[in-house]
Design a protein around this motif. Structure first.
Motif, PDB file in Angstrom:
ATOM      1  N   ILE A 134       0.818  -1.207   0.000  1.00 46.00           N
ATOM      2  CA  ILE A 134       0.000   0.000   0.000  1.00 46.00           C
ATOM      3  C   ILE A 134       0.859   1.268   0.000  1.00 46.00           C
ATOM      4  O   ILE A 134       0.542   2.261  -0.651  1.00 46.00           O
ATOM      5  N   VAL A 135       1.999   1.228   0.726  1.00 45.46           N
ATOM      6  CA  VAL A 135       2.883   2.392   0.756  1.00 45.46           C
ATOM      7  C   VAL A 135       3.628   2.537  -0.567  1.00 45.46           C
ATOM      8  O   VAL A 135       3.698   3.628  -1.149  1.00 45.46           O
ATOM      9  N   LEU A 136       4.189   1.443  -1.067  1.00 43.68           N
ATOM     10  CA  LEU A 136       4.865   1.504  -2.363  1.00 43.68           C
ATOM     11  C   LEU A 136       3.897   1.909  -3.465  1.00 43.68           C
ATOM     12  O   LEU A 136       4.242   2.668  -4.376  1.00 43.68           O
ATOM     13  N   GLY A 137       2.685   1.388  -3.382  1.00 42.75           N
ATOM     14  CA  GLY A 137       1.673   1.750  -4.377  1.00 42.75           C
ATOM     15  C   GLY A 137       1.359   3.232  -4.358  1.00 42.75           C
ATOM     16  O   GLY A 137       1.180   3.858  -5.421  1.00 42.75           O
ATOM     17  N   SER A 138       1.311   3.827  -3.158  1.00 47.04           N
ATOM     18  CA  SER A 138       1.031   5.266  -3.073  1.00 47.04           C
ATOM     19  C   SER A 138       2.164   6.079  -3.692  1.00 47.04           C
ATOM     20  O   SER A 138       1.918   7.091  -4.365  1.00 47.04           O
ATOM     21  N   PHE A 139       3.408   5.630  -3.501  1.00 47.46           N
ATOM     22  CA  PHE A 139       4.532   6.340  -4.106  1.00 47.46           C
ATOM     23  C   PHE A 139       4.514   6.206  -5.632  1.00 47.46           C
ATOM     24  O   PHE A 139       4.845   7.157  -6.352  1.00 47.46           O
ATOM     25  N   ILE A 140       4.138   5.043  -6.130  1.00 47.35           N
ATOM     26  CA  ILE A 140       4.050   4.842  -7.576  1.00 47.35           C
ATOM     27  C   ILE A 140       2.950   5.730  -8.168  1.00 47.35           C
ATOM     28  O   ILE A 140       3.145   6.376  -9.204  1.00 47.35           O
ATOM     29  N   VAL A 141       1.797   5.746  -7.504  1.00 42.53           N
ATOM     30  CA  VAL A 141       0.703   6.609  -7.966  1.00 42.53           C
ATOM     31  C   VAL A 141       1.147   8.065  -7.970  1.00 42.53           C
ATOM     32  O   VAL A 141       0.865   8.822  -8.915  1.00 42.53           O
ATOM     33  N   SER A 142       1.876   8.471  -6.937  1.00 43.68           N
ATOM     34  CA  SER A 142       2.360   9.847  -6.855  1.00 43.68           C
ATOM     35  C   SER A 142       3.305  10.165  -8.009  1.00 43.68           C
ATOM     36  O   SER A 142       3.170  11.207  -8.665  1.00 43.68           O
ATOM     37  N   ALA A 143       4.255   9.264  -8.266  1.00 41.47           N
ATOM     38  CA  ALA A 143       5.244   9.503  -9.329  1.00 41.47           C
ATOM     39  C   ALA A 143       4.576   9.544 -10.706  1.00 41.47           C
ATOM     40  O   ALA A 143       4.871  10.424 -11.528  1.00 41.47           O
ATOM     41  N   VAL A 144       3.667   8.597 -10.967  1.00 45.26           N
ATOM     42  CA  VAL A 144       2.991   8.556 -12.264  1.00 45.26           C
ATOM     43  C   VAL A 144       2.138   9.807 -12.454  1.00 45.26           C
ATOM     44  O   VAL A 144       2.120  10.415 -13.543  1.00 45.26           O
ATOM     45  N   SER A 145       1.441  10.218 -11.402  1.00 42.51           N
ATOM     46  CA  SER A 145       0.597  11.415 -11.497  1.00 42.51           C
ATOM     47  C   SER A 145       1.436  12.660 -11.727  1.00 42.51           C
ATOM     48  O   SER A 145       1.039  13.561 -12.484  1.00 42.51           O
ATOM     49  N   LEU A 146       2.611  12.721 -11.091  1.00 43.72           N
ATOM     50  CA  LEU A 146       3.486  13.878 -11.271  1.00 43.72           C
ATOM     51  C   LEU A 146       3.987  13.969 -12.710  1.00 43.72           C
ATOM     52  O   LEU A 146       3.974  15.045 -13.322  1.00 43.72           O
ATOM     53  N   VAL A 147       4.408  12.818 -13.270  1.00 43.18           N
ATOM     54  CA  VAL A 147       4.874  12.807 -14.656  1.00 43.18           C
ATOM     55  C   VAL A 147       3.728  13.199 -15.599  1.00 43.18           C
ATOM     56  O   VAL A 147       3.912  14.004 -16.520  1.00 43.18           O
ATOM     57  N   ALA A 148       2.541  12.642 -15.339  1.00 43.63           N
ATOM     58  CA  ALA A 148       1.391  12.969 -16.178  1.00 43.63           C
ATOM     59  C   ALA A 148       1.047  14.457 -16.078  1.00 43.63           C
ATOM     60  O   ALA A 148       0.680  15.093 -17.071  1.00 43.63           O
ATOM     61  N   PHE A 149       1.188  15.011 -14.885  1.00 44.66           N
ATOM     62  CA  PHE A 149       0.927  16.439 -14.692  1.00 44.66           C
ATOM     63  C   PHE A 149       1.897  17.287 -15.511  1.00 44.66           C
ATOM     64  O   PHE A 149       1.488  18.235 -16.194  1.00 44.66           O
ATOM     65  N   LEU A 150       3.172  16.948 -15.460  1.00 45.70           N
ATOM     66  CA  LEU A 150       4.169  17.723 -16.203  1.00 45.70           C
ATOM     67  C   LEU A 150       3.944  17.619 -17.712  1.00 45.70           C
ATOM     68  O   LEU A 150       4.077  18.612 -18.448  1.00 45.70           O
ATOM     69  N   VAL A 151       3.605  16.420 -18.176  1.00 39.69           N
ATOM     70  CA  VAL A 151       3.315  16.246 -19.602  1.00 39.69           C
ATOM     71  C   VAL A 151       2.087  17.061 -19.989  1.00 39.69           C
ATOM     72  O   VAL A 151       2.064  17.739 -21.028  1.00 39.69           O
ATOM     73  N   ARG A 152       1.075  16.986 -19.143  1.00 38.18           N
ATOM     74  CA  ARG A 152      -0.155  17.752 -19.397  1.00 38.18           C
ATOM     75  C   ARG A 152       0.141  19.249 -19.465  1.00 38.18           C
ATOM     76  O   ARG A 152      -0.335  19.945 -20.385  1.00 38.18           O
ATOM     77  N   GLU A 153       0.927  19.760 -18.515  1.00 40.01           N
ATOM     78  CA  GLU A 153       1.210  21.192 -18.481  1.00 40.01           C
ATOM     79  C   GLU A 153       2.059  21.634 -19.663  1.00 40.01           C
ATOM     80  O   GLU A 153       1.973  22.783 -20.101  1.00 40.01           O
ATOM     81  N   GLN A 154       2.870  20.729 -20.191  1.00 37.24           N
ATOM     82  CA  GLN A 154       3.701  21.058 -21.346  1.00 37.24           C
ATOM     83  C   GLN A 154       2.877  21.138 -22.627  1.00 37.24           C
ATOM     84  O   GLN A 154       3.172  21.948 -23.512  1.00 37.24           O
ATOM     85  N   ARG A 155       1.826  20.337 -22.713  1.00 35.60           N
ATOM     86  CA  ARG A 155       1.102  20.198 -23.967  1.00 35.60           C
ATOM     87  C   ARG A 155      -0.203  20.989 -24.039  1.00 35.60           C
ATOM     88  O   ARG A 155      -0.641  21.345 -25.144  1.00 35.60           O
ATOM     89  N   THR A 156      -0.822  21.262 -22.900  1.00 35.28           N
ATOM     90  CA  THR A 156      -2.118  21.930 -22.949  1.00 35.28           C
ATOM     91  C   THR A 156      -1.952  23.409 -23.283  1.00 35.28           C
ATOM     92  O   THR A 156      -0.933  24.032 -22.969  1.00 35.28           O
ATOM     93  N   GLU A 157      -2.959  23.954 -23.912  1.00 36.32           N
ATOM     94  CA  GLU A 157      -2.894  25.356 -24.331  1.00 36.32           C
ATOM     95  C   GLU A 157      -2.978  26.298 -23.134  1.00 36.32           C
ATOM     96  O   GLU A 157      -2.378  27.381 -23.133  1.00 36.32           O
ATOM     97  N   PHE A 158      -3.727  25.887 -22.109  1.00 38.29           N
ATOM     98  CA  PHE A 158      -3.909  26.741 -20.934  1.00 38.29           C
ATOM     99  C   PHE A 158      -3.523  25.979 -19.671  1.00 38.29           C
ATOM    100  O   PHE A 158      -4.382  25.480 -18.939  1.00 38.29           O
ATOM    101  N   PRO A 159      -2.241  25.853 -19.398  1.00 35.69           N
ATOM    102  CA  PRO A 159      -1.799  25.063 -18.246  1.00 35.69           C
ATOM    103  C   PRO A 159      -2.090  25.755 -16.912  1.00 35.69           C
ATOM    104  O   PRO A 159      -2.098  26.990 -16.823  1.00 35.69           O
TER     105      PRO A 159
END
Length: 475
Positions: free
Chosen positions: A245-270
């Motif tokens: 459960i702890v490792l899973g939370s860290f994985i979810v955090s890391a994946v969400s962070l990467v997805a956030f950065l990709v989203r902010e790079q590509r969206t017109e209105f970040p």
């Protein structure tokens, strides 16, 4: 008295932003209107620290729940500031500012009426959402209202008010808990709001920034990344750092962070425009804010309880004894705001951060079983002066390369990162404390506190190194 509009240049065919904001209101009144609600939000960052042992006993809360009394506020604060800034630009900064005050006040009432840890955690989260609309828009309204030549001084005064909230938080919280009850520390926000709302309506004029749509996906991804990461840190000692459960939370955090950065790079209105980080001053100021907040506010959380649990002081006595630490920013921050244009922000930041790192290392050495409060005073004074030298110069560095339309977003980005640092600091230093066998008892507190303070010192030391590379602008 001269008004801000007297000093502004008017662009052809366009009324200047400060004029639209202020009309003919005097500078001091605008500063007061922007600062009072910010003082209220800042106060609630630390007002609970002196009351935590009392609240924990009254609500039968665990160490983990005590952390969430603080983290629920700072997580909501950090996650929603950028969204609040975007909505402020689109719907009106003053409108969102006032909405934040109202929400914050209603949640304060909910906190005061809480009878279980879960109720208090939920109310604190809503309170943090209200503060998310107050803090960044306060600085954006102020920065857009003063000419560039006076901005460092104005931010210095604003930082001094912030320092006042930090200074009075533990003292007011302790005094109210001793004299009335812990619930009263939240009722205090009601009369402050009664003054702040009409003052803002009178002194501030509506202003707008870029009319961008809200980046809902960015808000969700950022929130999941921060929450999952903090959740894993808080539960690591109890559930096991290698548990699923702890490792899973860290994985979810890391994946969400990467997805956030990709989203902010590509969206017109970040939500968080990554182009802002092209500014070296802005980038390093945010690194400094993160490291500083992790070390210092994590230490404040633990040391304020040490004064009660180990040294036996009442909440009010403990709050008074934090004043060498927490009161100094109120005096030093305006001075730093005055000095920054003359000597540059780098010397102020580096010296301030070095003092803070040294103060935590000093406390880690002197806090041994049987140590007295007197032995802590030099470290507390070092920390207070260091914080005062950090607040205003770092805020100046954040806005130094930004266009007026980016002030709210840049300020809220910095505030978001700083509040994430506060949450990380409380979570990480408490995890270290618990990992070394820490407990809320006189015999189980001191030995575990020392390694936690050392970790905090390393975090601030890293920020000191980063500050060496910040541009040293003068005016």
């Amino acid at each position: 008295m001269a008004t801000i509009t007297d000093t502004l240049d008017v662009e052809p065919g366009r009324e200047p932003a400060a004029a639209r904001l202020l009309g003919s209101r005097p500078v001091w009144l605008v500063l007061l209107a922007a600062s009072v609600p910010m003082f209220m939000a800042t106060l609630d960052n630390l007002v609970m620290t002196s009351a935590l042992p009392v609240i924990s006993k009254d609500l039968d809360a665990s160490v983990g729940q005590v952390q969430w009394f603080v983290n629920a506020y700072t997580l909501a604060f950090a996650t929603l500031m950028l969204a609040a800034a975007t909505l402020g630009d689109r719907l009106g900064r003053r409108r969102m500012f006032l909405g934040g005050i109202v929400l914050f006040t209603l949640a304060s009432v909910g906190s005061a009426l809480s009878t279980t840890p879960a109720m208090l955690i939920a109310a604190r989260a809503i309170q943090g959402a209200g503060a998310a609309a107050i803090m960044p828009l306060s600085l954006a309204l102020l920065a857009g209202a003063v000419p560039v030549s006076k901005r460092a001084l104005a931010i210095g005064v604003w930082g001094g008010v912030s320092g006042l909230g930090i200074a009075l938080g533990p003292v007011i919280g302790g005094a109210v808990v001793d004299g009335v009850s812990w619930q009263a520390i939240f009722w205090l926000n009601v009369p402050v709001a009664v003054v702040a709302i009409p003052l803002a309506l009178y002194a501030l004029r509506e202003s707008f920034g870029r009319s961008n749509p809200l980046d809902v996906a960015g808000v969700v991804l950022a929130g999941v990344a921060v929450f999952a990461g903090i959740w894993g840190i808080v539960h690591g000692n109890d559930d096991g750092w290698t548990s699923a459960i702890v490792l899973g939370s860290f994985i979810v955090s890391a994946v969400s962070l990467v997805a956030f950065l990709v989203r902010e790079q590509r969206t017109e209105f970040p939500m968080m425009p990554l182009r802002l980080f092209k500014s070296r001053s802005f980038t390093i100021a945010n690194i400094v804010s993160l490291g500083f907040s992790v070390g210092m506010f994590g230490a404040v959380f633990l040391v304020s309880q040490y004064l009660q649990i180990v040294m036996g002081y009442t909440p009010f006595q403990a709050g008074l004894r934090t004043l060498p630490w927490t009161a100094a920013p109120m005096l030093i921050a305006p001075l730093a705001g005055i000095l920054a244009p003359r000597i540059g922000i780098r010397p102020l930041l580096v010296s301030g951060l070095a003092l803070q790192a040294g103060s935590l290392a000093y406390m880690a050495v002197v806090l041994v079983p049987g140590s007295s409060y007197v032995s802590m005073i030099p470290a507390l004074m070092m920390a207070g002066v260091g914080m005062g030298l950090t607040f205003a110069p770092s805020a100046t560095a954040v806005l130094s390369d930004m266009a007026d339309d980016d002030h709210a977003t840049a300020s809220s980005t910095n505030s978001t990162i700083r509040e994430i640092g506060v949450t990380l600091g409380v979570a990480v230093l408490t995890a270290v404390f618990l990992g070394f066998g820490g407990a809320l008892t006189p015999t189980g507190y001191t030995d575990a506190l020392r390694p936690a303070l050392i970790v905090g010192a390393f975090a601030v030391a890293a920020a000191t190194v980063a500050a060496l590379f910040i541009p040293n602008r003068r005016s």
